[in-house]
Structures are given as C-alpha cells and as structure tokens.
Design an enzyme around this catalytic site. Structure first.
Site, PDB file in Angstrom:
ATOM      1  N   GLN A  24      -2.320  -4.965  -4.787  1.00 40.03           N
ATOM      2  CA  GLN A  24      -1.105  -4.570  -4.073  1.00 40.03           C
ATOM      3  C   GLN A  24      -1.436  -3.231  -3.452  1.00 40.03           C
ATOM      4  OE1 GLN A  24       1.453  -6.302  -3.707  1.00 40.03           O
ATOM      5  NE2 GLN A  24       1.756  -7.652  -5.454  1.00 40.03           N
ATOM      6  N   SER A  25      -1.075  -3.079  -2.187  1.00 34.49           N
ATOM      7  CA  SER A  25      -1.649  -1.897  -1.538  1.00 34.49           C
ATOM      8  C   SER A  25      -0.939  -0.604  -1.898  1.00 34.49           C
ATOM      9  CB  SER A  25      -1.681  -2.083  -0.034  1.00 34.49           C
ATOM     10  OG  SER A  25      -0.399  -2.384   0.417  1.00 34.49           O
ATOM     11  N   THR A  26       0.350  -0.626  -2.184  1.00 39.86           N
ATOM     12  CA  THR A  26       0.969   0.639  -2.547  1.00 39.86           C
ATOM     13  C   THR A  26       1.650   0.497  -3.889  1.00 39.86           C
ATOM     14  OG1 THR A  26       3.065   0.100  -1.562  1.00 39.86           O
ATOM     15  CG2 THR A  26       1.473   1.161  -0.136  1.00 39.86           C
ATOM     16  N   GLN A  29       4.795  -1.379  -3.758  1.00 41.09           N
ATOM     17  CA  GLN A  29       4.630  -2.832  -3.782  1.00 41.09           C
ATOM     18  C   GLN A  29       4.413  -3.326  -5.202  1.00 41.09           C
ATOM     19  OE1 GLN A  29       1.503  -3.810  -1.086  1.00 41.09           O
ATOM     20  NE2 GLN A  29       2.868  -3.964   0.665  1.00 41.09           N
TER      21      GLN A  29
END
Ligand SMILES: [Zn+2]
Length: 694
Positions: A24-26, A29
C-alpha cells in the site's frame, strides 16, 4: 482459458515457493483501504487452489506505507527480486501486478528476471508466464499503462496546483503572523502580540543589521517569539519560544512578510540514489510571484535590503570579508578599512596593553593564501583617535541629527519592548480570568470537572504571577539603565555630538554605528607615516597623515640610573627584596608598573646583571650540600644550625634557599646537632629575623 492457465503451472513451479507481494503506497491507504489489503491476501487462496502448499507461501509486506515511485528505499521489493533471481520463486503474486513496481525500469527488470528464472506471475486477471512472448507483451503494456496512469494523475494534480498558484489563489501554509479569514483572504494575525513580535524582529534587525544580534537582543529583553504547531493534538495553537537564529533567518528571508504571494521558490530534483536536492531560485524564476497580494509587515524594498545585508554578513565570515555588521570590540573602523597596497579589506587583531585592548589593522589575506609575509600592519590606536577627531571637527552639520537619532532610537526601543512585555502580562491575566469564569460556571456537584477546572485556574494564576514578575524585573533592569538623571544627560548629549562621541559610557558598538553612518571606507597606506584616505558616505574625501607610533621599547625604556641602582642592590638583596625596596621608595618600572620579583628578574636578565647567586658564590660561599659534606653532617642539621645562629647563611632567592659562609675554625661540632633542646623552644620561632645582611 482455465485449462490454459493450468497448463502454465507445471510441477517444476510447484516445487518452488509462491511469493505474495502486498503493498500500500501510503500509511493512510494502509489504514483506510483495508478492502484492497483483503483482496491482496485473497490471492493466497488462488495459489493454494493452483496446488501450492501452505508452507510454501511467502508473504512480503515490509513495504506497507512506502511509496512505490522507486525501488531504492523498498527493502521488500528488493528482497522479492533477489528471491526470484535465486530461482526460489515458482510464482509471484500481487494485486495489479504491474503496480509491483511503479517505475518502468524496476518492472521490466523484474519481468526479465522472472523470464530467466522461469517464474510465473499471477494477478487478479490471470496467470502469466514471462517466458512467453504474448504474456510478456501484455505484462509490459500493463507496466507502461500503470506508469502513464501515475503520470497523468500527478500532472492533473500538479497542473491544478500550478494554475491556482499562478492566480495567487492557492491556499498554502501561512507563515506565523498571517491567517486566512472567512473568505479565504490572507490577513494579519488578529493576535496583537504575534504582530508586535514580528514587528519587533524586523525593527531589531533594522537597528542591529545582524540576525544573531537580533536573537541576542530578544534574549536580553526576555522576549519570546511565536510558532504555530502543525502536528499533534494541539495543531493550530501558538507556542511562545525563545527566538532562534535559524528562525530569525527564516523570517527575514521569507518574502511573504512583504505581502507578496510566491510559489516555487526552490527547484526540487531527485538524485540517482533516491535522495532529493533543493535549489534556491531567484525571484524571476519563481513559478508564481505576485507583489502586494495581501497585507504586509515590511516593504519589498526593506526585504531586499535585509537579504542584501544578510548576504554581506555571510560574506564577512567567508573569504570576501565584505563590510560586515558592527561587532563588539573597540576597533572603530572594523570592516571599513581597505589596504592601499593590494585593495583587500583589512582585518583586525587586538593586542592587550595594560587594561585596554588596542586594535591592529592587518592585511593578511593574500599573505595567508600565498604563504607570504603580511602586506601591511597598522597600529590602530592613533588611527582611531585621528578618525574620531576628524568626525568631531568636520561633521558639525549632521552632528545634531545623528546624536538625536541615536538617542531617540535608544528610548523608543525600550518603550517598544516594554509594550510587548505588558501584552504578555495582559494575555496571562485574560487567560486566568477565563479559567476563573469557567470554574465559577460549572455545577459544583460535578466534582471531576470542577477539580480539573480549579487545577487549570491555579495553573493560569501561577503563570500570571510569573509573567508579572518577569515584567517587573525587566522594567526595573531597564529603568535602572535610564533614570531621570541619565535621561537628562542623554538629552544634553544629544545636543552635542562631540560630547556624545567622547563620553566613555557610549558603547563601542554605538560609536561604530555612528562611524558607519558617516564613513564609507578608509584606505590605509603605511610609509614614513600612515596615510588614511577617508571616504564619507556623501562621496566627500579627506586625507589624514598619522605619525607612526613610537616603538614600545622607546617609550617604556628603563632609565640607566635605575638599572645601576638595581645592580648595586643585588649585592645584598634578592629580587623580591629589591622590588619591595623600590616600591617603598615609590619608584615605577619603565612601563609604569609597581615592581615585583619577576620584573626585577627580567630587568636583571635583559641588562645582563650578575645574579645574586653568582655574586655570593664569587664571595666563596658554600651550598648546603658542600657545607654539610665539609662538616660531615646531614643537610637537615645544617638547617637547624643556621636557625640556631651557629652558621651564617645568606638568602640568594625568594624561595628561601641559602648559601653559607665557611665557618672555618669556628665550626660547630657534631654533638650540637640538636640545639633546640639546648637553647629552648623559643629559638626555633626566631627564624623570621632577616637573614640577608651579612
Ligand atoms: Zn594588502
């Protein structure tokens, strides 16, 4: 399709592990998009259905919360690549696999390695064998699409931001002292204390011309500087802290205080190793720059002056040694002198002469750089005095103005800071009143709330008392500096530049600032005398000739008669005794000091006078060791005998060392070694009789 899918999974694949890469990129998220995480973990079931055992499943999720833009910081992705290249992976699984790597290079490298290592790739759409041309083409396309998607997304966001910024409508985090009002317009912070603190900072910088002097002034006056919180529970609240140098610089360099809207003041670039660099840009290169977009604390002209001044101060530390801010230290022309030989700015070195520090102006930069001797070195005392005299004589028309300005500035400065501190007290009083009211309004039965409100009220009362205390102390400290009598004195001085100039109470720094108001620079050339070319700020020039100072040794020579007297005294006295005798007579050394034994010793050495030891030895006196050997007793016995008066000793230094006269036939006998018993205890206490006379 299903049969084809299954035909891709071979027994050789099932022998190796199945890798599930979860990303998950952030962090947001990770917390909010749990559904997608769930889908990623569901892929496990697919792998099990295809024939992998549970113990063969490896989940790599160490990159949760990492951006996918580059593989450099992502340990999980790198581990995946390693495992695949080692041939451990039968299949690699991921949700929208192309997003495994958000960077085309990383993605194609992974595809290449998967093809070589004969690993399969699985996503929600199906199963791929990178060794097959069709699958690889598809995967490659997916990767390119994914990167393009990222690009479009970014361009759209950035484009929106840039357009808004160009119109000056972009809402940005405002520097302290500004707030957005209801209509989204930038206004000065309604908190007067914050406004005043900023104004005080700009005023102080205007006065001192240096960021560190500004910080020092804030400290000295006990003033705090506001800072808004942008993190944690207290976001948006203002904290009051000591002003720091970096903070002062940040404020002085921030063009928003001139009421300008600006965006894109620095250029950001990513380096190959994943680090970022920022490059400061000049105003013409900024993305958006709109002057007078909102209310201001200072004018744009003043901002430019400030940054110019900061640049010059920075140079003063660096190689160029531009005219710097006036610093402590008495050298009047600090930062203003130029060498006439080579055109460089000259620096200052102080030397101590009795209680005063005397400046030397030196041109040493080229000398240091090239390993050559100093270009010029000029004694500063005479020069400073001559410049002072010149100012007092020549500058009569501006005299009154300068003196008045200085005096007025001193007064208004103390008034301004007093007002600021009074606001701090008022603020504390308001807060304590507020707590009191809250406490009064609460239902007394609600114990818990009442207790905590009471505690808060108490705490506010304490900080009010503290603030009042600080205010009173500071006011007294400043009041002590400027009472009625002194105020009258200053007013009188303001009428009279020469007196203000010559008043020893005028601090060196103020005097230097006056010089800077009047003089642009002074060019020095040392020859038979010192020629000083003074250039006034108005452009007028004036040449001074200052005689070279008489060398120290000439003015401070010891008279021959005194040397002869010391020579004579050395026959019968130690250095310390001679110093006492000379002081008793009121004689002073060449430099005008009272004598001490070190001065006498130095004179003795520099005029090559024979020491007292040599003189006594020349008279055939014996050392303690020699006489002890002659008489066949220990050194301690000699000491006792001397004290008892059985031997005649002469002190030859001030540490109590003796030389002895040869007793010859009258030598004491060995059994007299304990005369203390024989003569009674009193004899020991008589040792203080001066033994120097023979
Ligand atoms: Zn020079």
């Amino acid at each position: 399709m299903i049969s084809e899918t299954h035909s891709k999974v071979q027994a050789r694949h099932l022998k190796r592990n199945a890798y599930l890469y979860v990303r998950q990129s952030t962090l947001r998220q990770v917390f909010e998009n749990t559904e997608s995480t769930q889908r990623q973990y569901d892929l496990r079931q697919r792998a099990l259905a295809l024939g992998w055992r549970v113990d063969q499943l490896v989940v790599i999720d160490s990159d949760l919360g990492q951006s996918g833009a580059s593989a450099v910081d992502r340990a999980g992705f790198q581990r995946l690549v390693t495992e695949v290249s080692l041939g451990k992976a039968g299949i690699v699984m991921g949700l929208e696999v192309s997003r495994l790597a958000r960077n085309s290079t990383d993605w194609h490298r992974l595809l290449e390695i998967c093809a070589l290592a004969d690993s399969l790739i699985l996503d929600e759409d199906g199963i791929y064998d990178p060794a097959h041309f069709n699958d690889r083409l598809l995967l490659g396309l997916k990767g390119t699409m994914s990167e393009a998607e990222l690009h479009v997304l970014r361009a759209r966001l950035r484009g929106g931001i840039l357009n808004k910024a160009r119109r000056g409508e972009l809402e940005m985090r405002l520097p302290i002292g500004f707030v957005y009002d209801n209509q989204g317009k930038v206004r000065l912070d309604p908190d007067v204390r914050i406004q005043e603190s900023l104004r005080e900072l700009f005023r102080t910088f205007r006065r001192t011309g240096s960021a560190s002097a500004t910080v020092k002034a804030f400290r000295a006056q006990g003033l705090k500087f506001p800072r808004r919180r942008y993190k944690g529970a207290a976001t948006g609240e203002v904290m009051w802290q000591e002003l720091q140098h970096s903070r002062a610089l940040w404020v002085l360099h921030n063009p928003r205080y001139t009421g300008a809207f600006c965006f894109g003041r620095s250029r950001h670039r990513k380096l190959p190793d994943g680090r970022h660099t920022f490059e400061r840009l000049e105003p013409p290169e900024w993305t958006a720059f709109i002057r007078d977009a909102h209310e201001a604390y200072i004018s744009w002209e003043e901002f430019e002056q400030n940054t110019q001044c900061l640049r010059e101060n920075a140079h003063a530390i660096g190689a160029d040694r531009e005219r710097g801010a006036p610093r402590e230290g008495p050298a009047l022309l600090q930062g203003l002198v130029i060498c006439a030989q080579c055109g460089e700015r000259m620096t200052i070195r102080y030397h101590q002469r009795q209680t005063t520090r005397i400046p030397d102006y030196m041109c040493q930069r080229r000398g240091i750089q090239n390993g050559q001797p100093l270009c010029q070195q000029i004694h500063g005392a005479g020069l400073d005095a001559a410049i002072g005299e010149l100012l007092v004589q020549q500058v009569t028309p501006v005299t009154l103005e300068v003196a008045l300005a200085v005096q007025q500035e001193i007064e208004s400065r103390s008034e301004q800071s007093d007002r600021l501190r009074r606001q701090e007290v008022e603020r504390a009083r308001y807060e304590s009143d507020l707590s009191r009211r809250r406490f009064m309004q609460v239902d007394p039965d609600n114990r818990l709330v009442a207790d905590s409100l009471e505690a808060e009220w108490n705490q506010k009362l304490r900080s009010l008392a503290d603030a009042q205390d600080r205010y009173e102390k500071q006011r007294q400290a400043e009041g002590a500096g400027l009472n009625e009598q002194q105020r009258a004195n200053i007013l009188a001085l303001a009428q009279d530049f020469p007196r203000l100039w010559n008043d020893p109470r005028t601090p060196d720094r103020e005097r230097k600032r006056m010089v800077r108001l009047l003089i642009a620079d002074v060019t020095l050339l040392k020859g038979a005398d010192v020629r000083a070319q003074v250039r006034f700020n108005g452009g007028a020039t004036c040449t001074l000739h200052i005689p070279l100072p008489t060398p120290y040794w000439m003015t401070h020579q010891t008279p021959a008669a005194l040397v002869a007297e010391i020579d004579q005294l050395l026959d019968d006295h130690t250095d310390g005794d001679i110093a006492k005798l000379l002081n008793h007579k009121g004689t002073k050394s060449g430099a005008g000091h009272r004598f001490n034994r070190w001065i006498v010793a130095r004179l003795r050495k520099s005029y090559d006078l024979r020491s007292r030891y040599d003189r006594l030895r020349a008279r055939k006196l014996l050392t303690m060791r020699e006489i002890a050997k002659n008489l066949g007793v220990k050194a301690d016995t000699i000491k006792v005998w001397r004290r008892a008066g059985l031997l005649v000793g002469h002190r030859y230094n001030d540490k109590g060392a003796y030389l002895f006269e040869n007793p010859g036939a009258g030598a004491p006998r060995k059994n007299q070694h304990d005369p203390a018993k024989r003569l009674g205890r009193n004899s020991l206490s008589q040792r203080s009789v001066t033994p120097t006379h023979s």
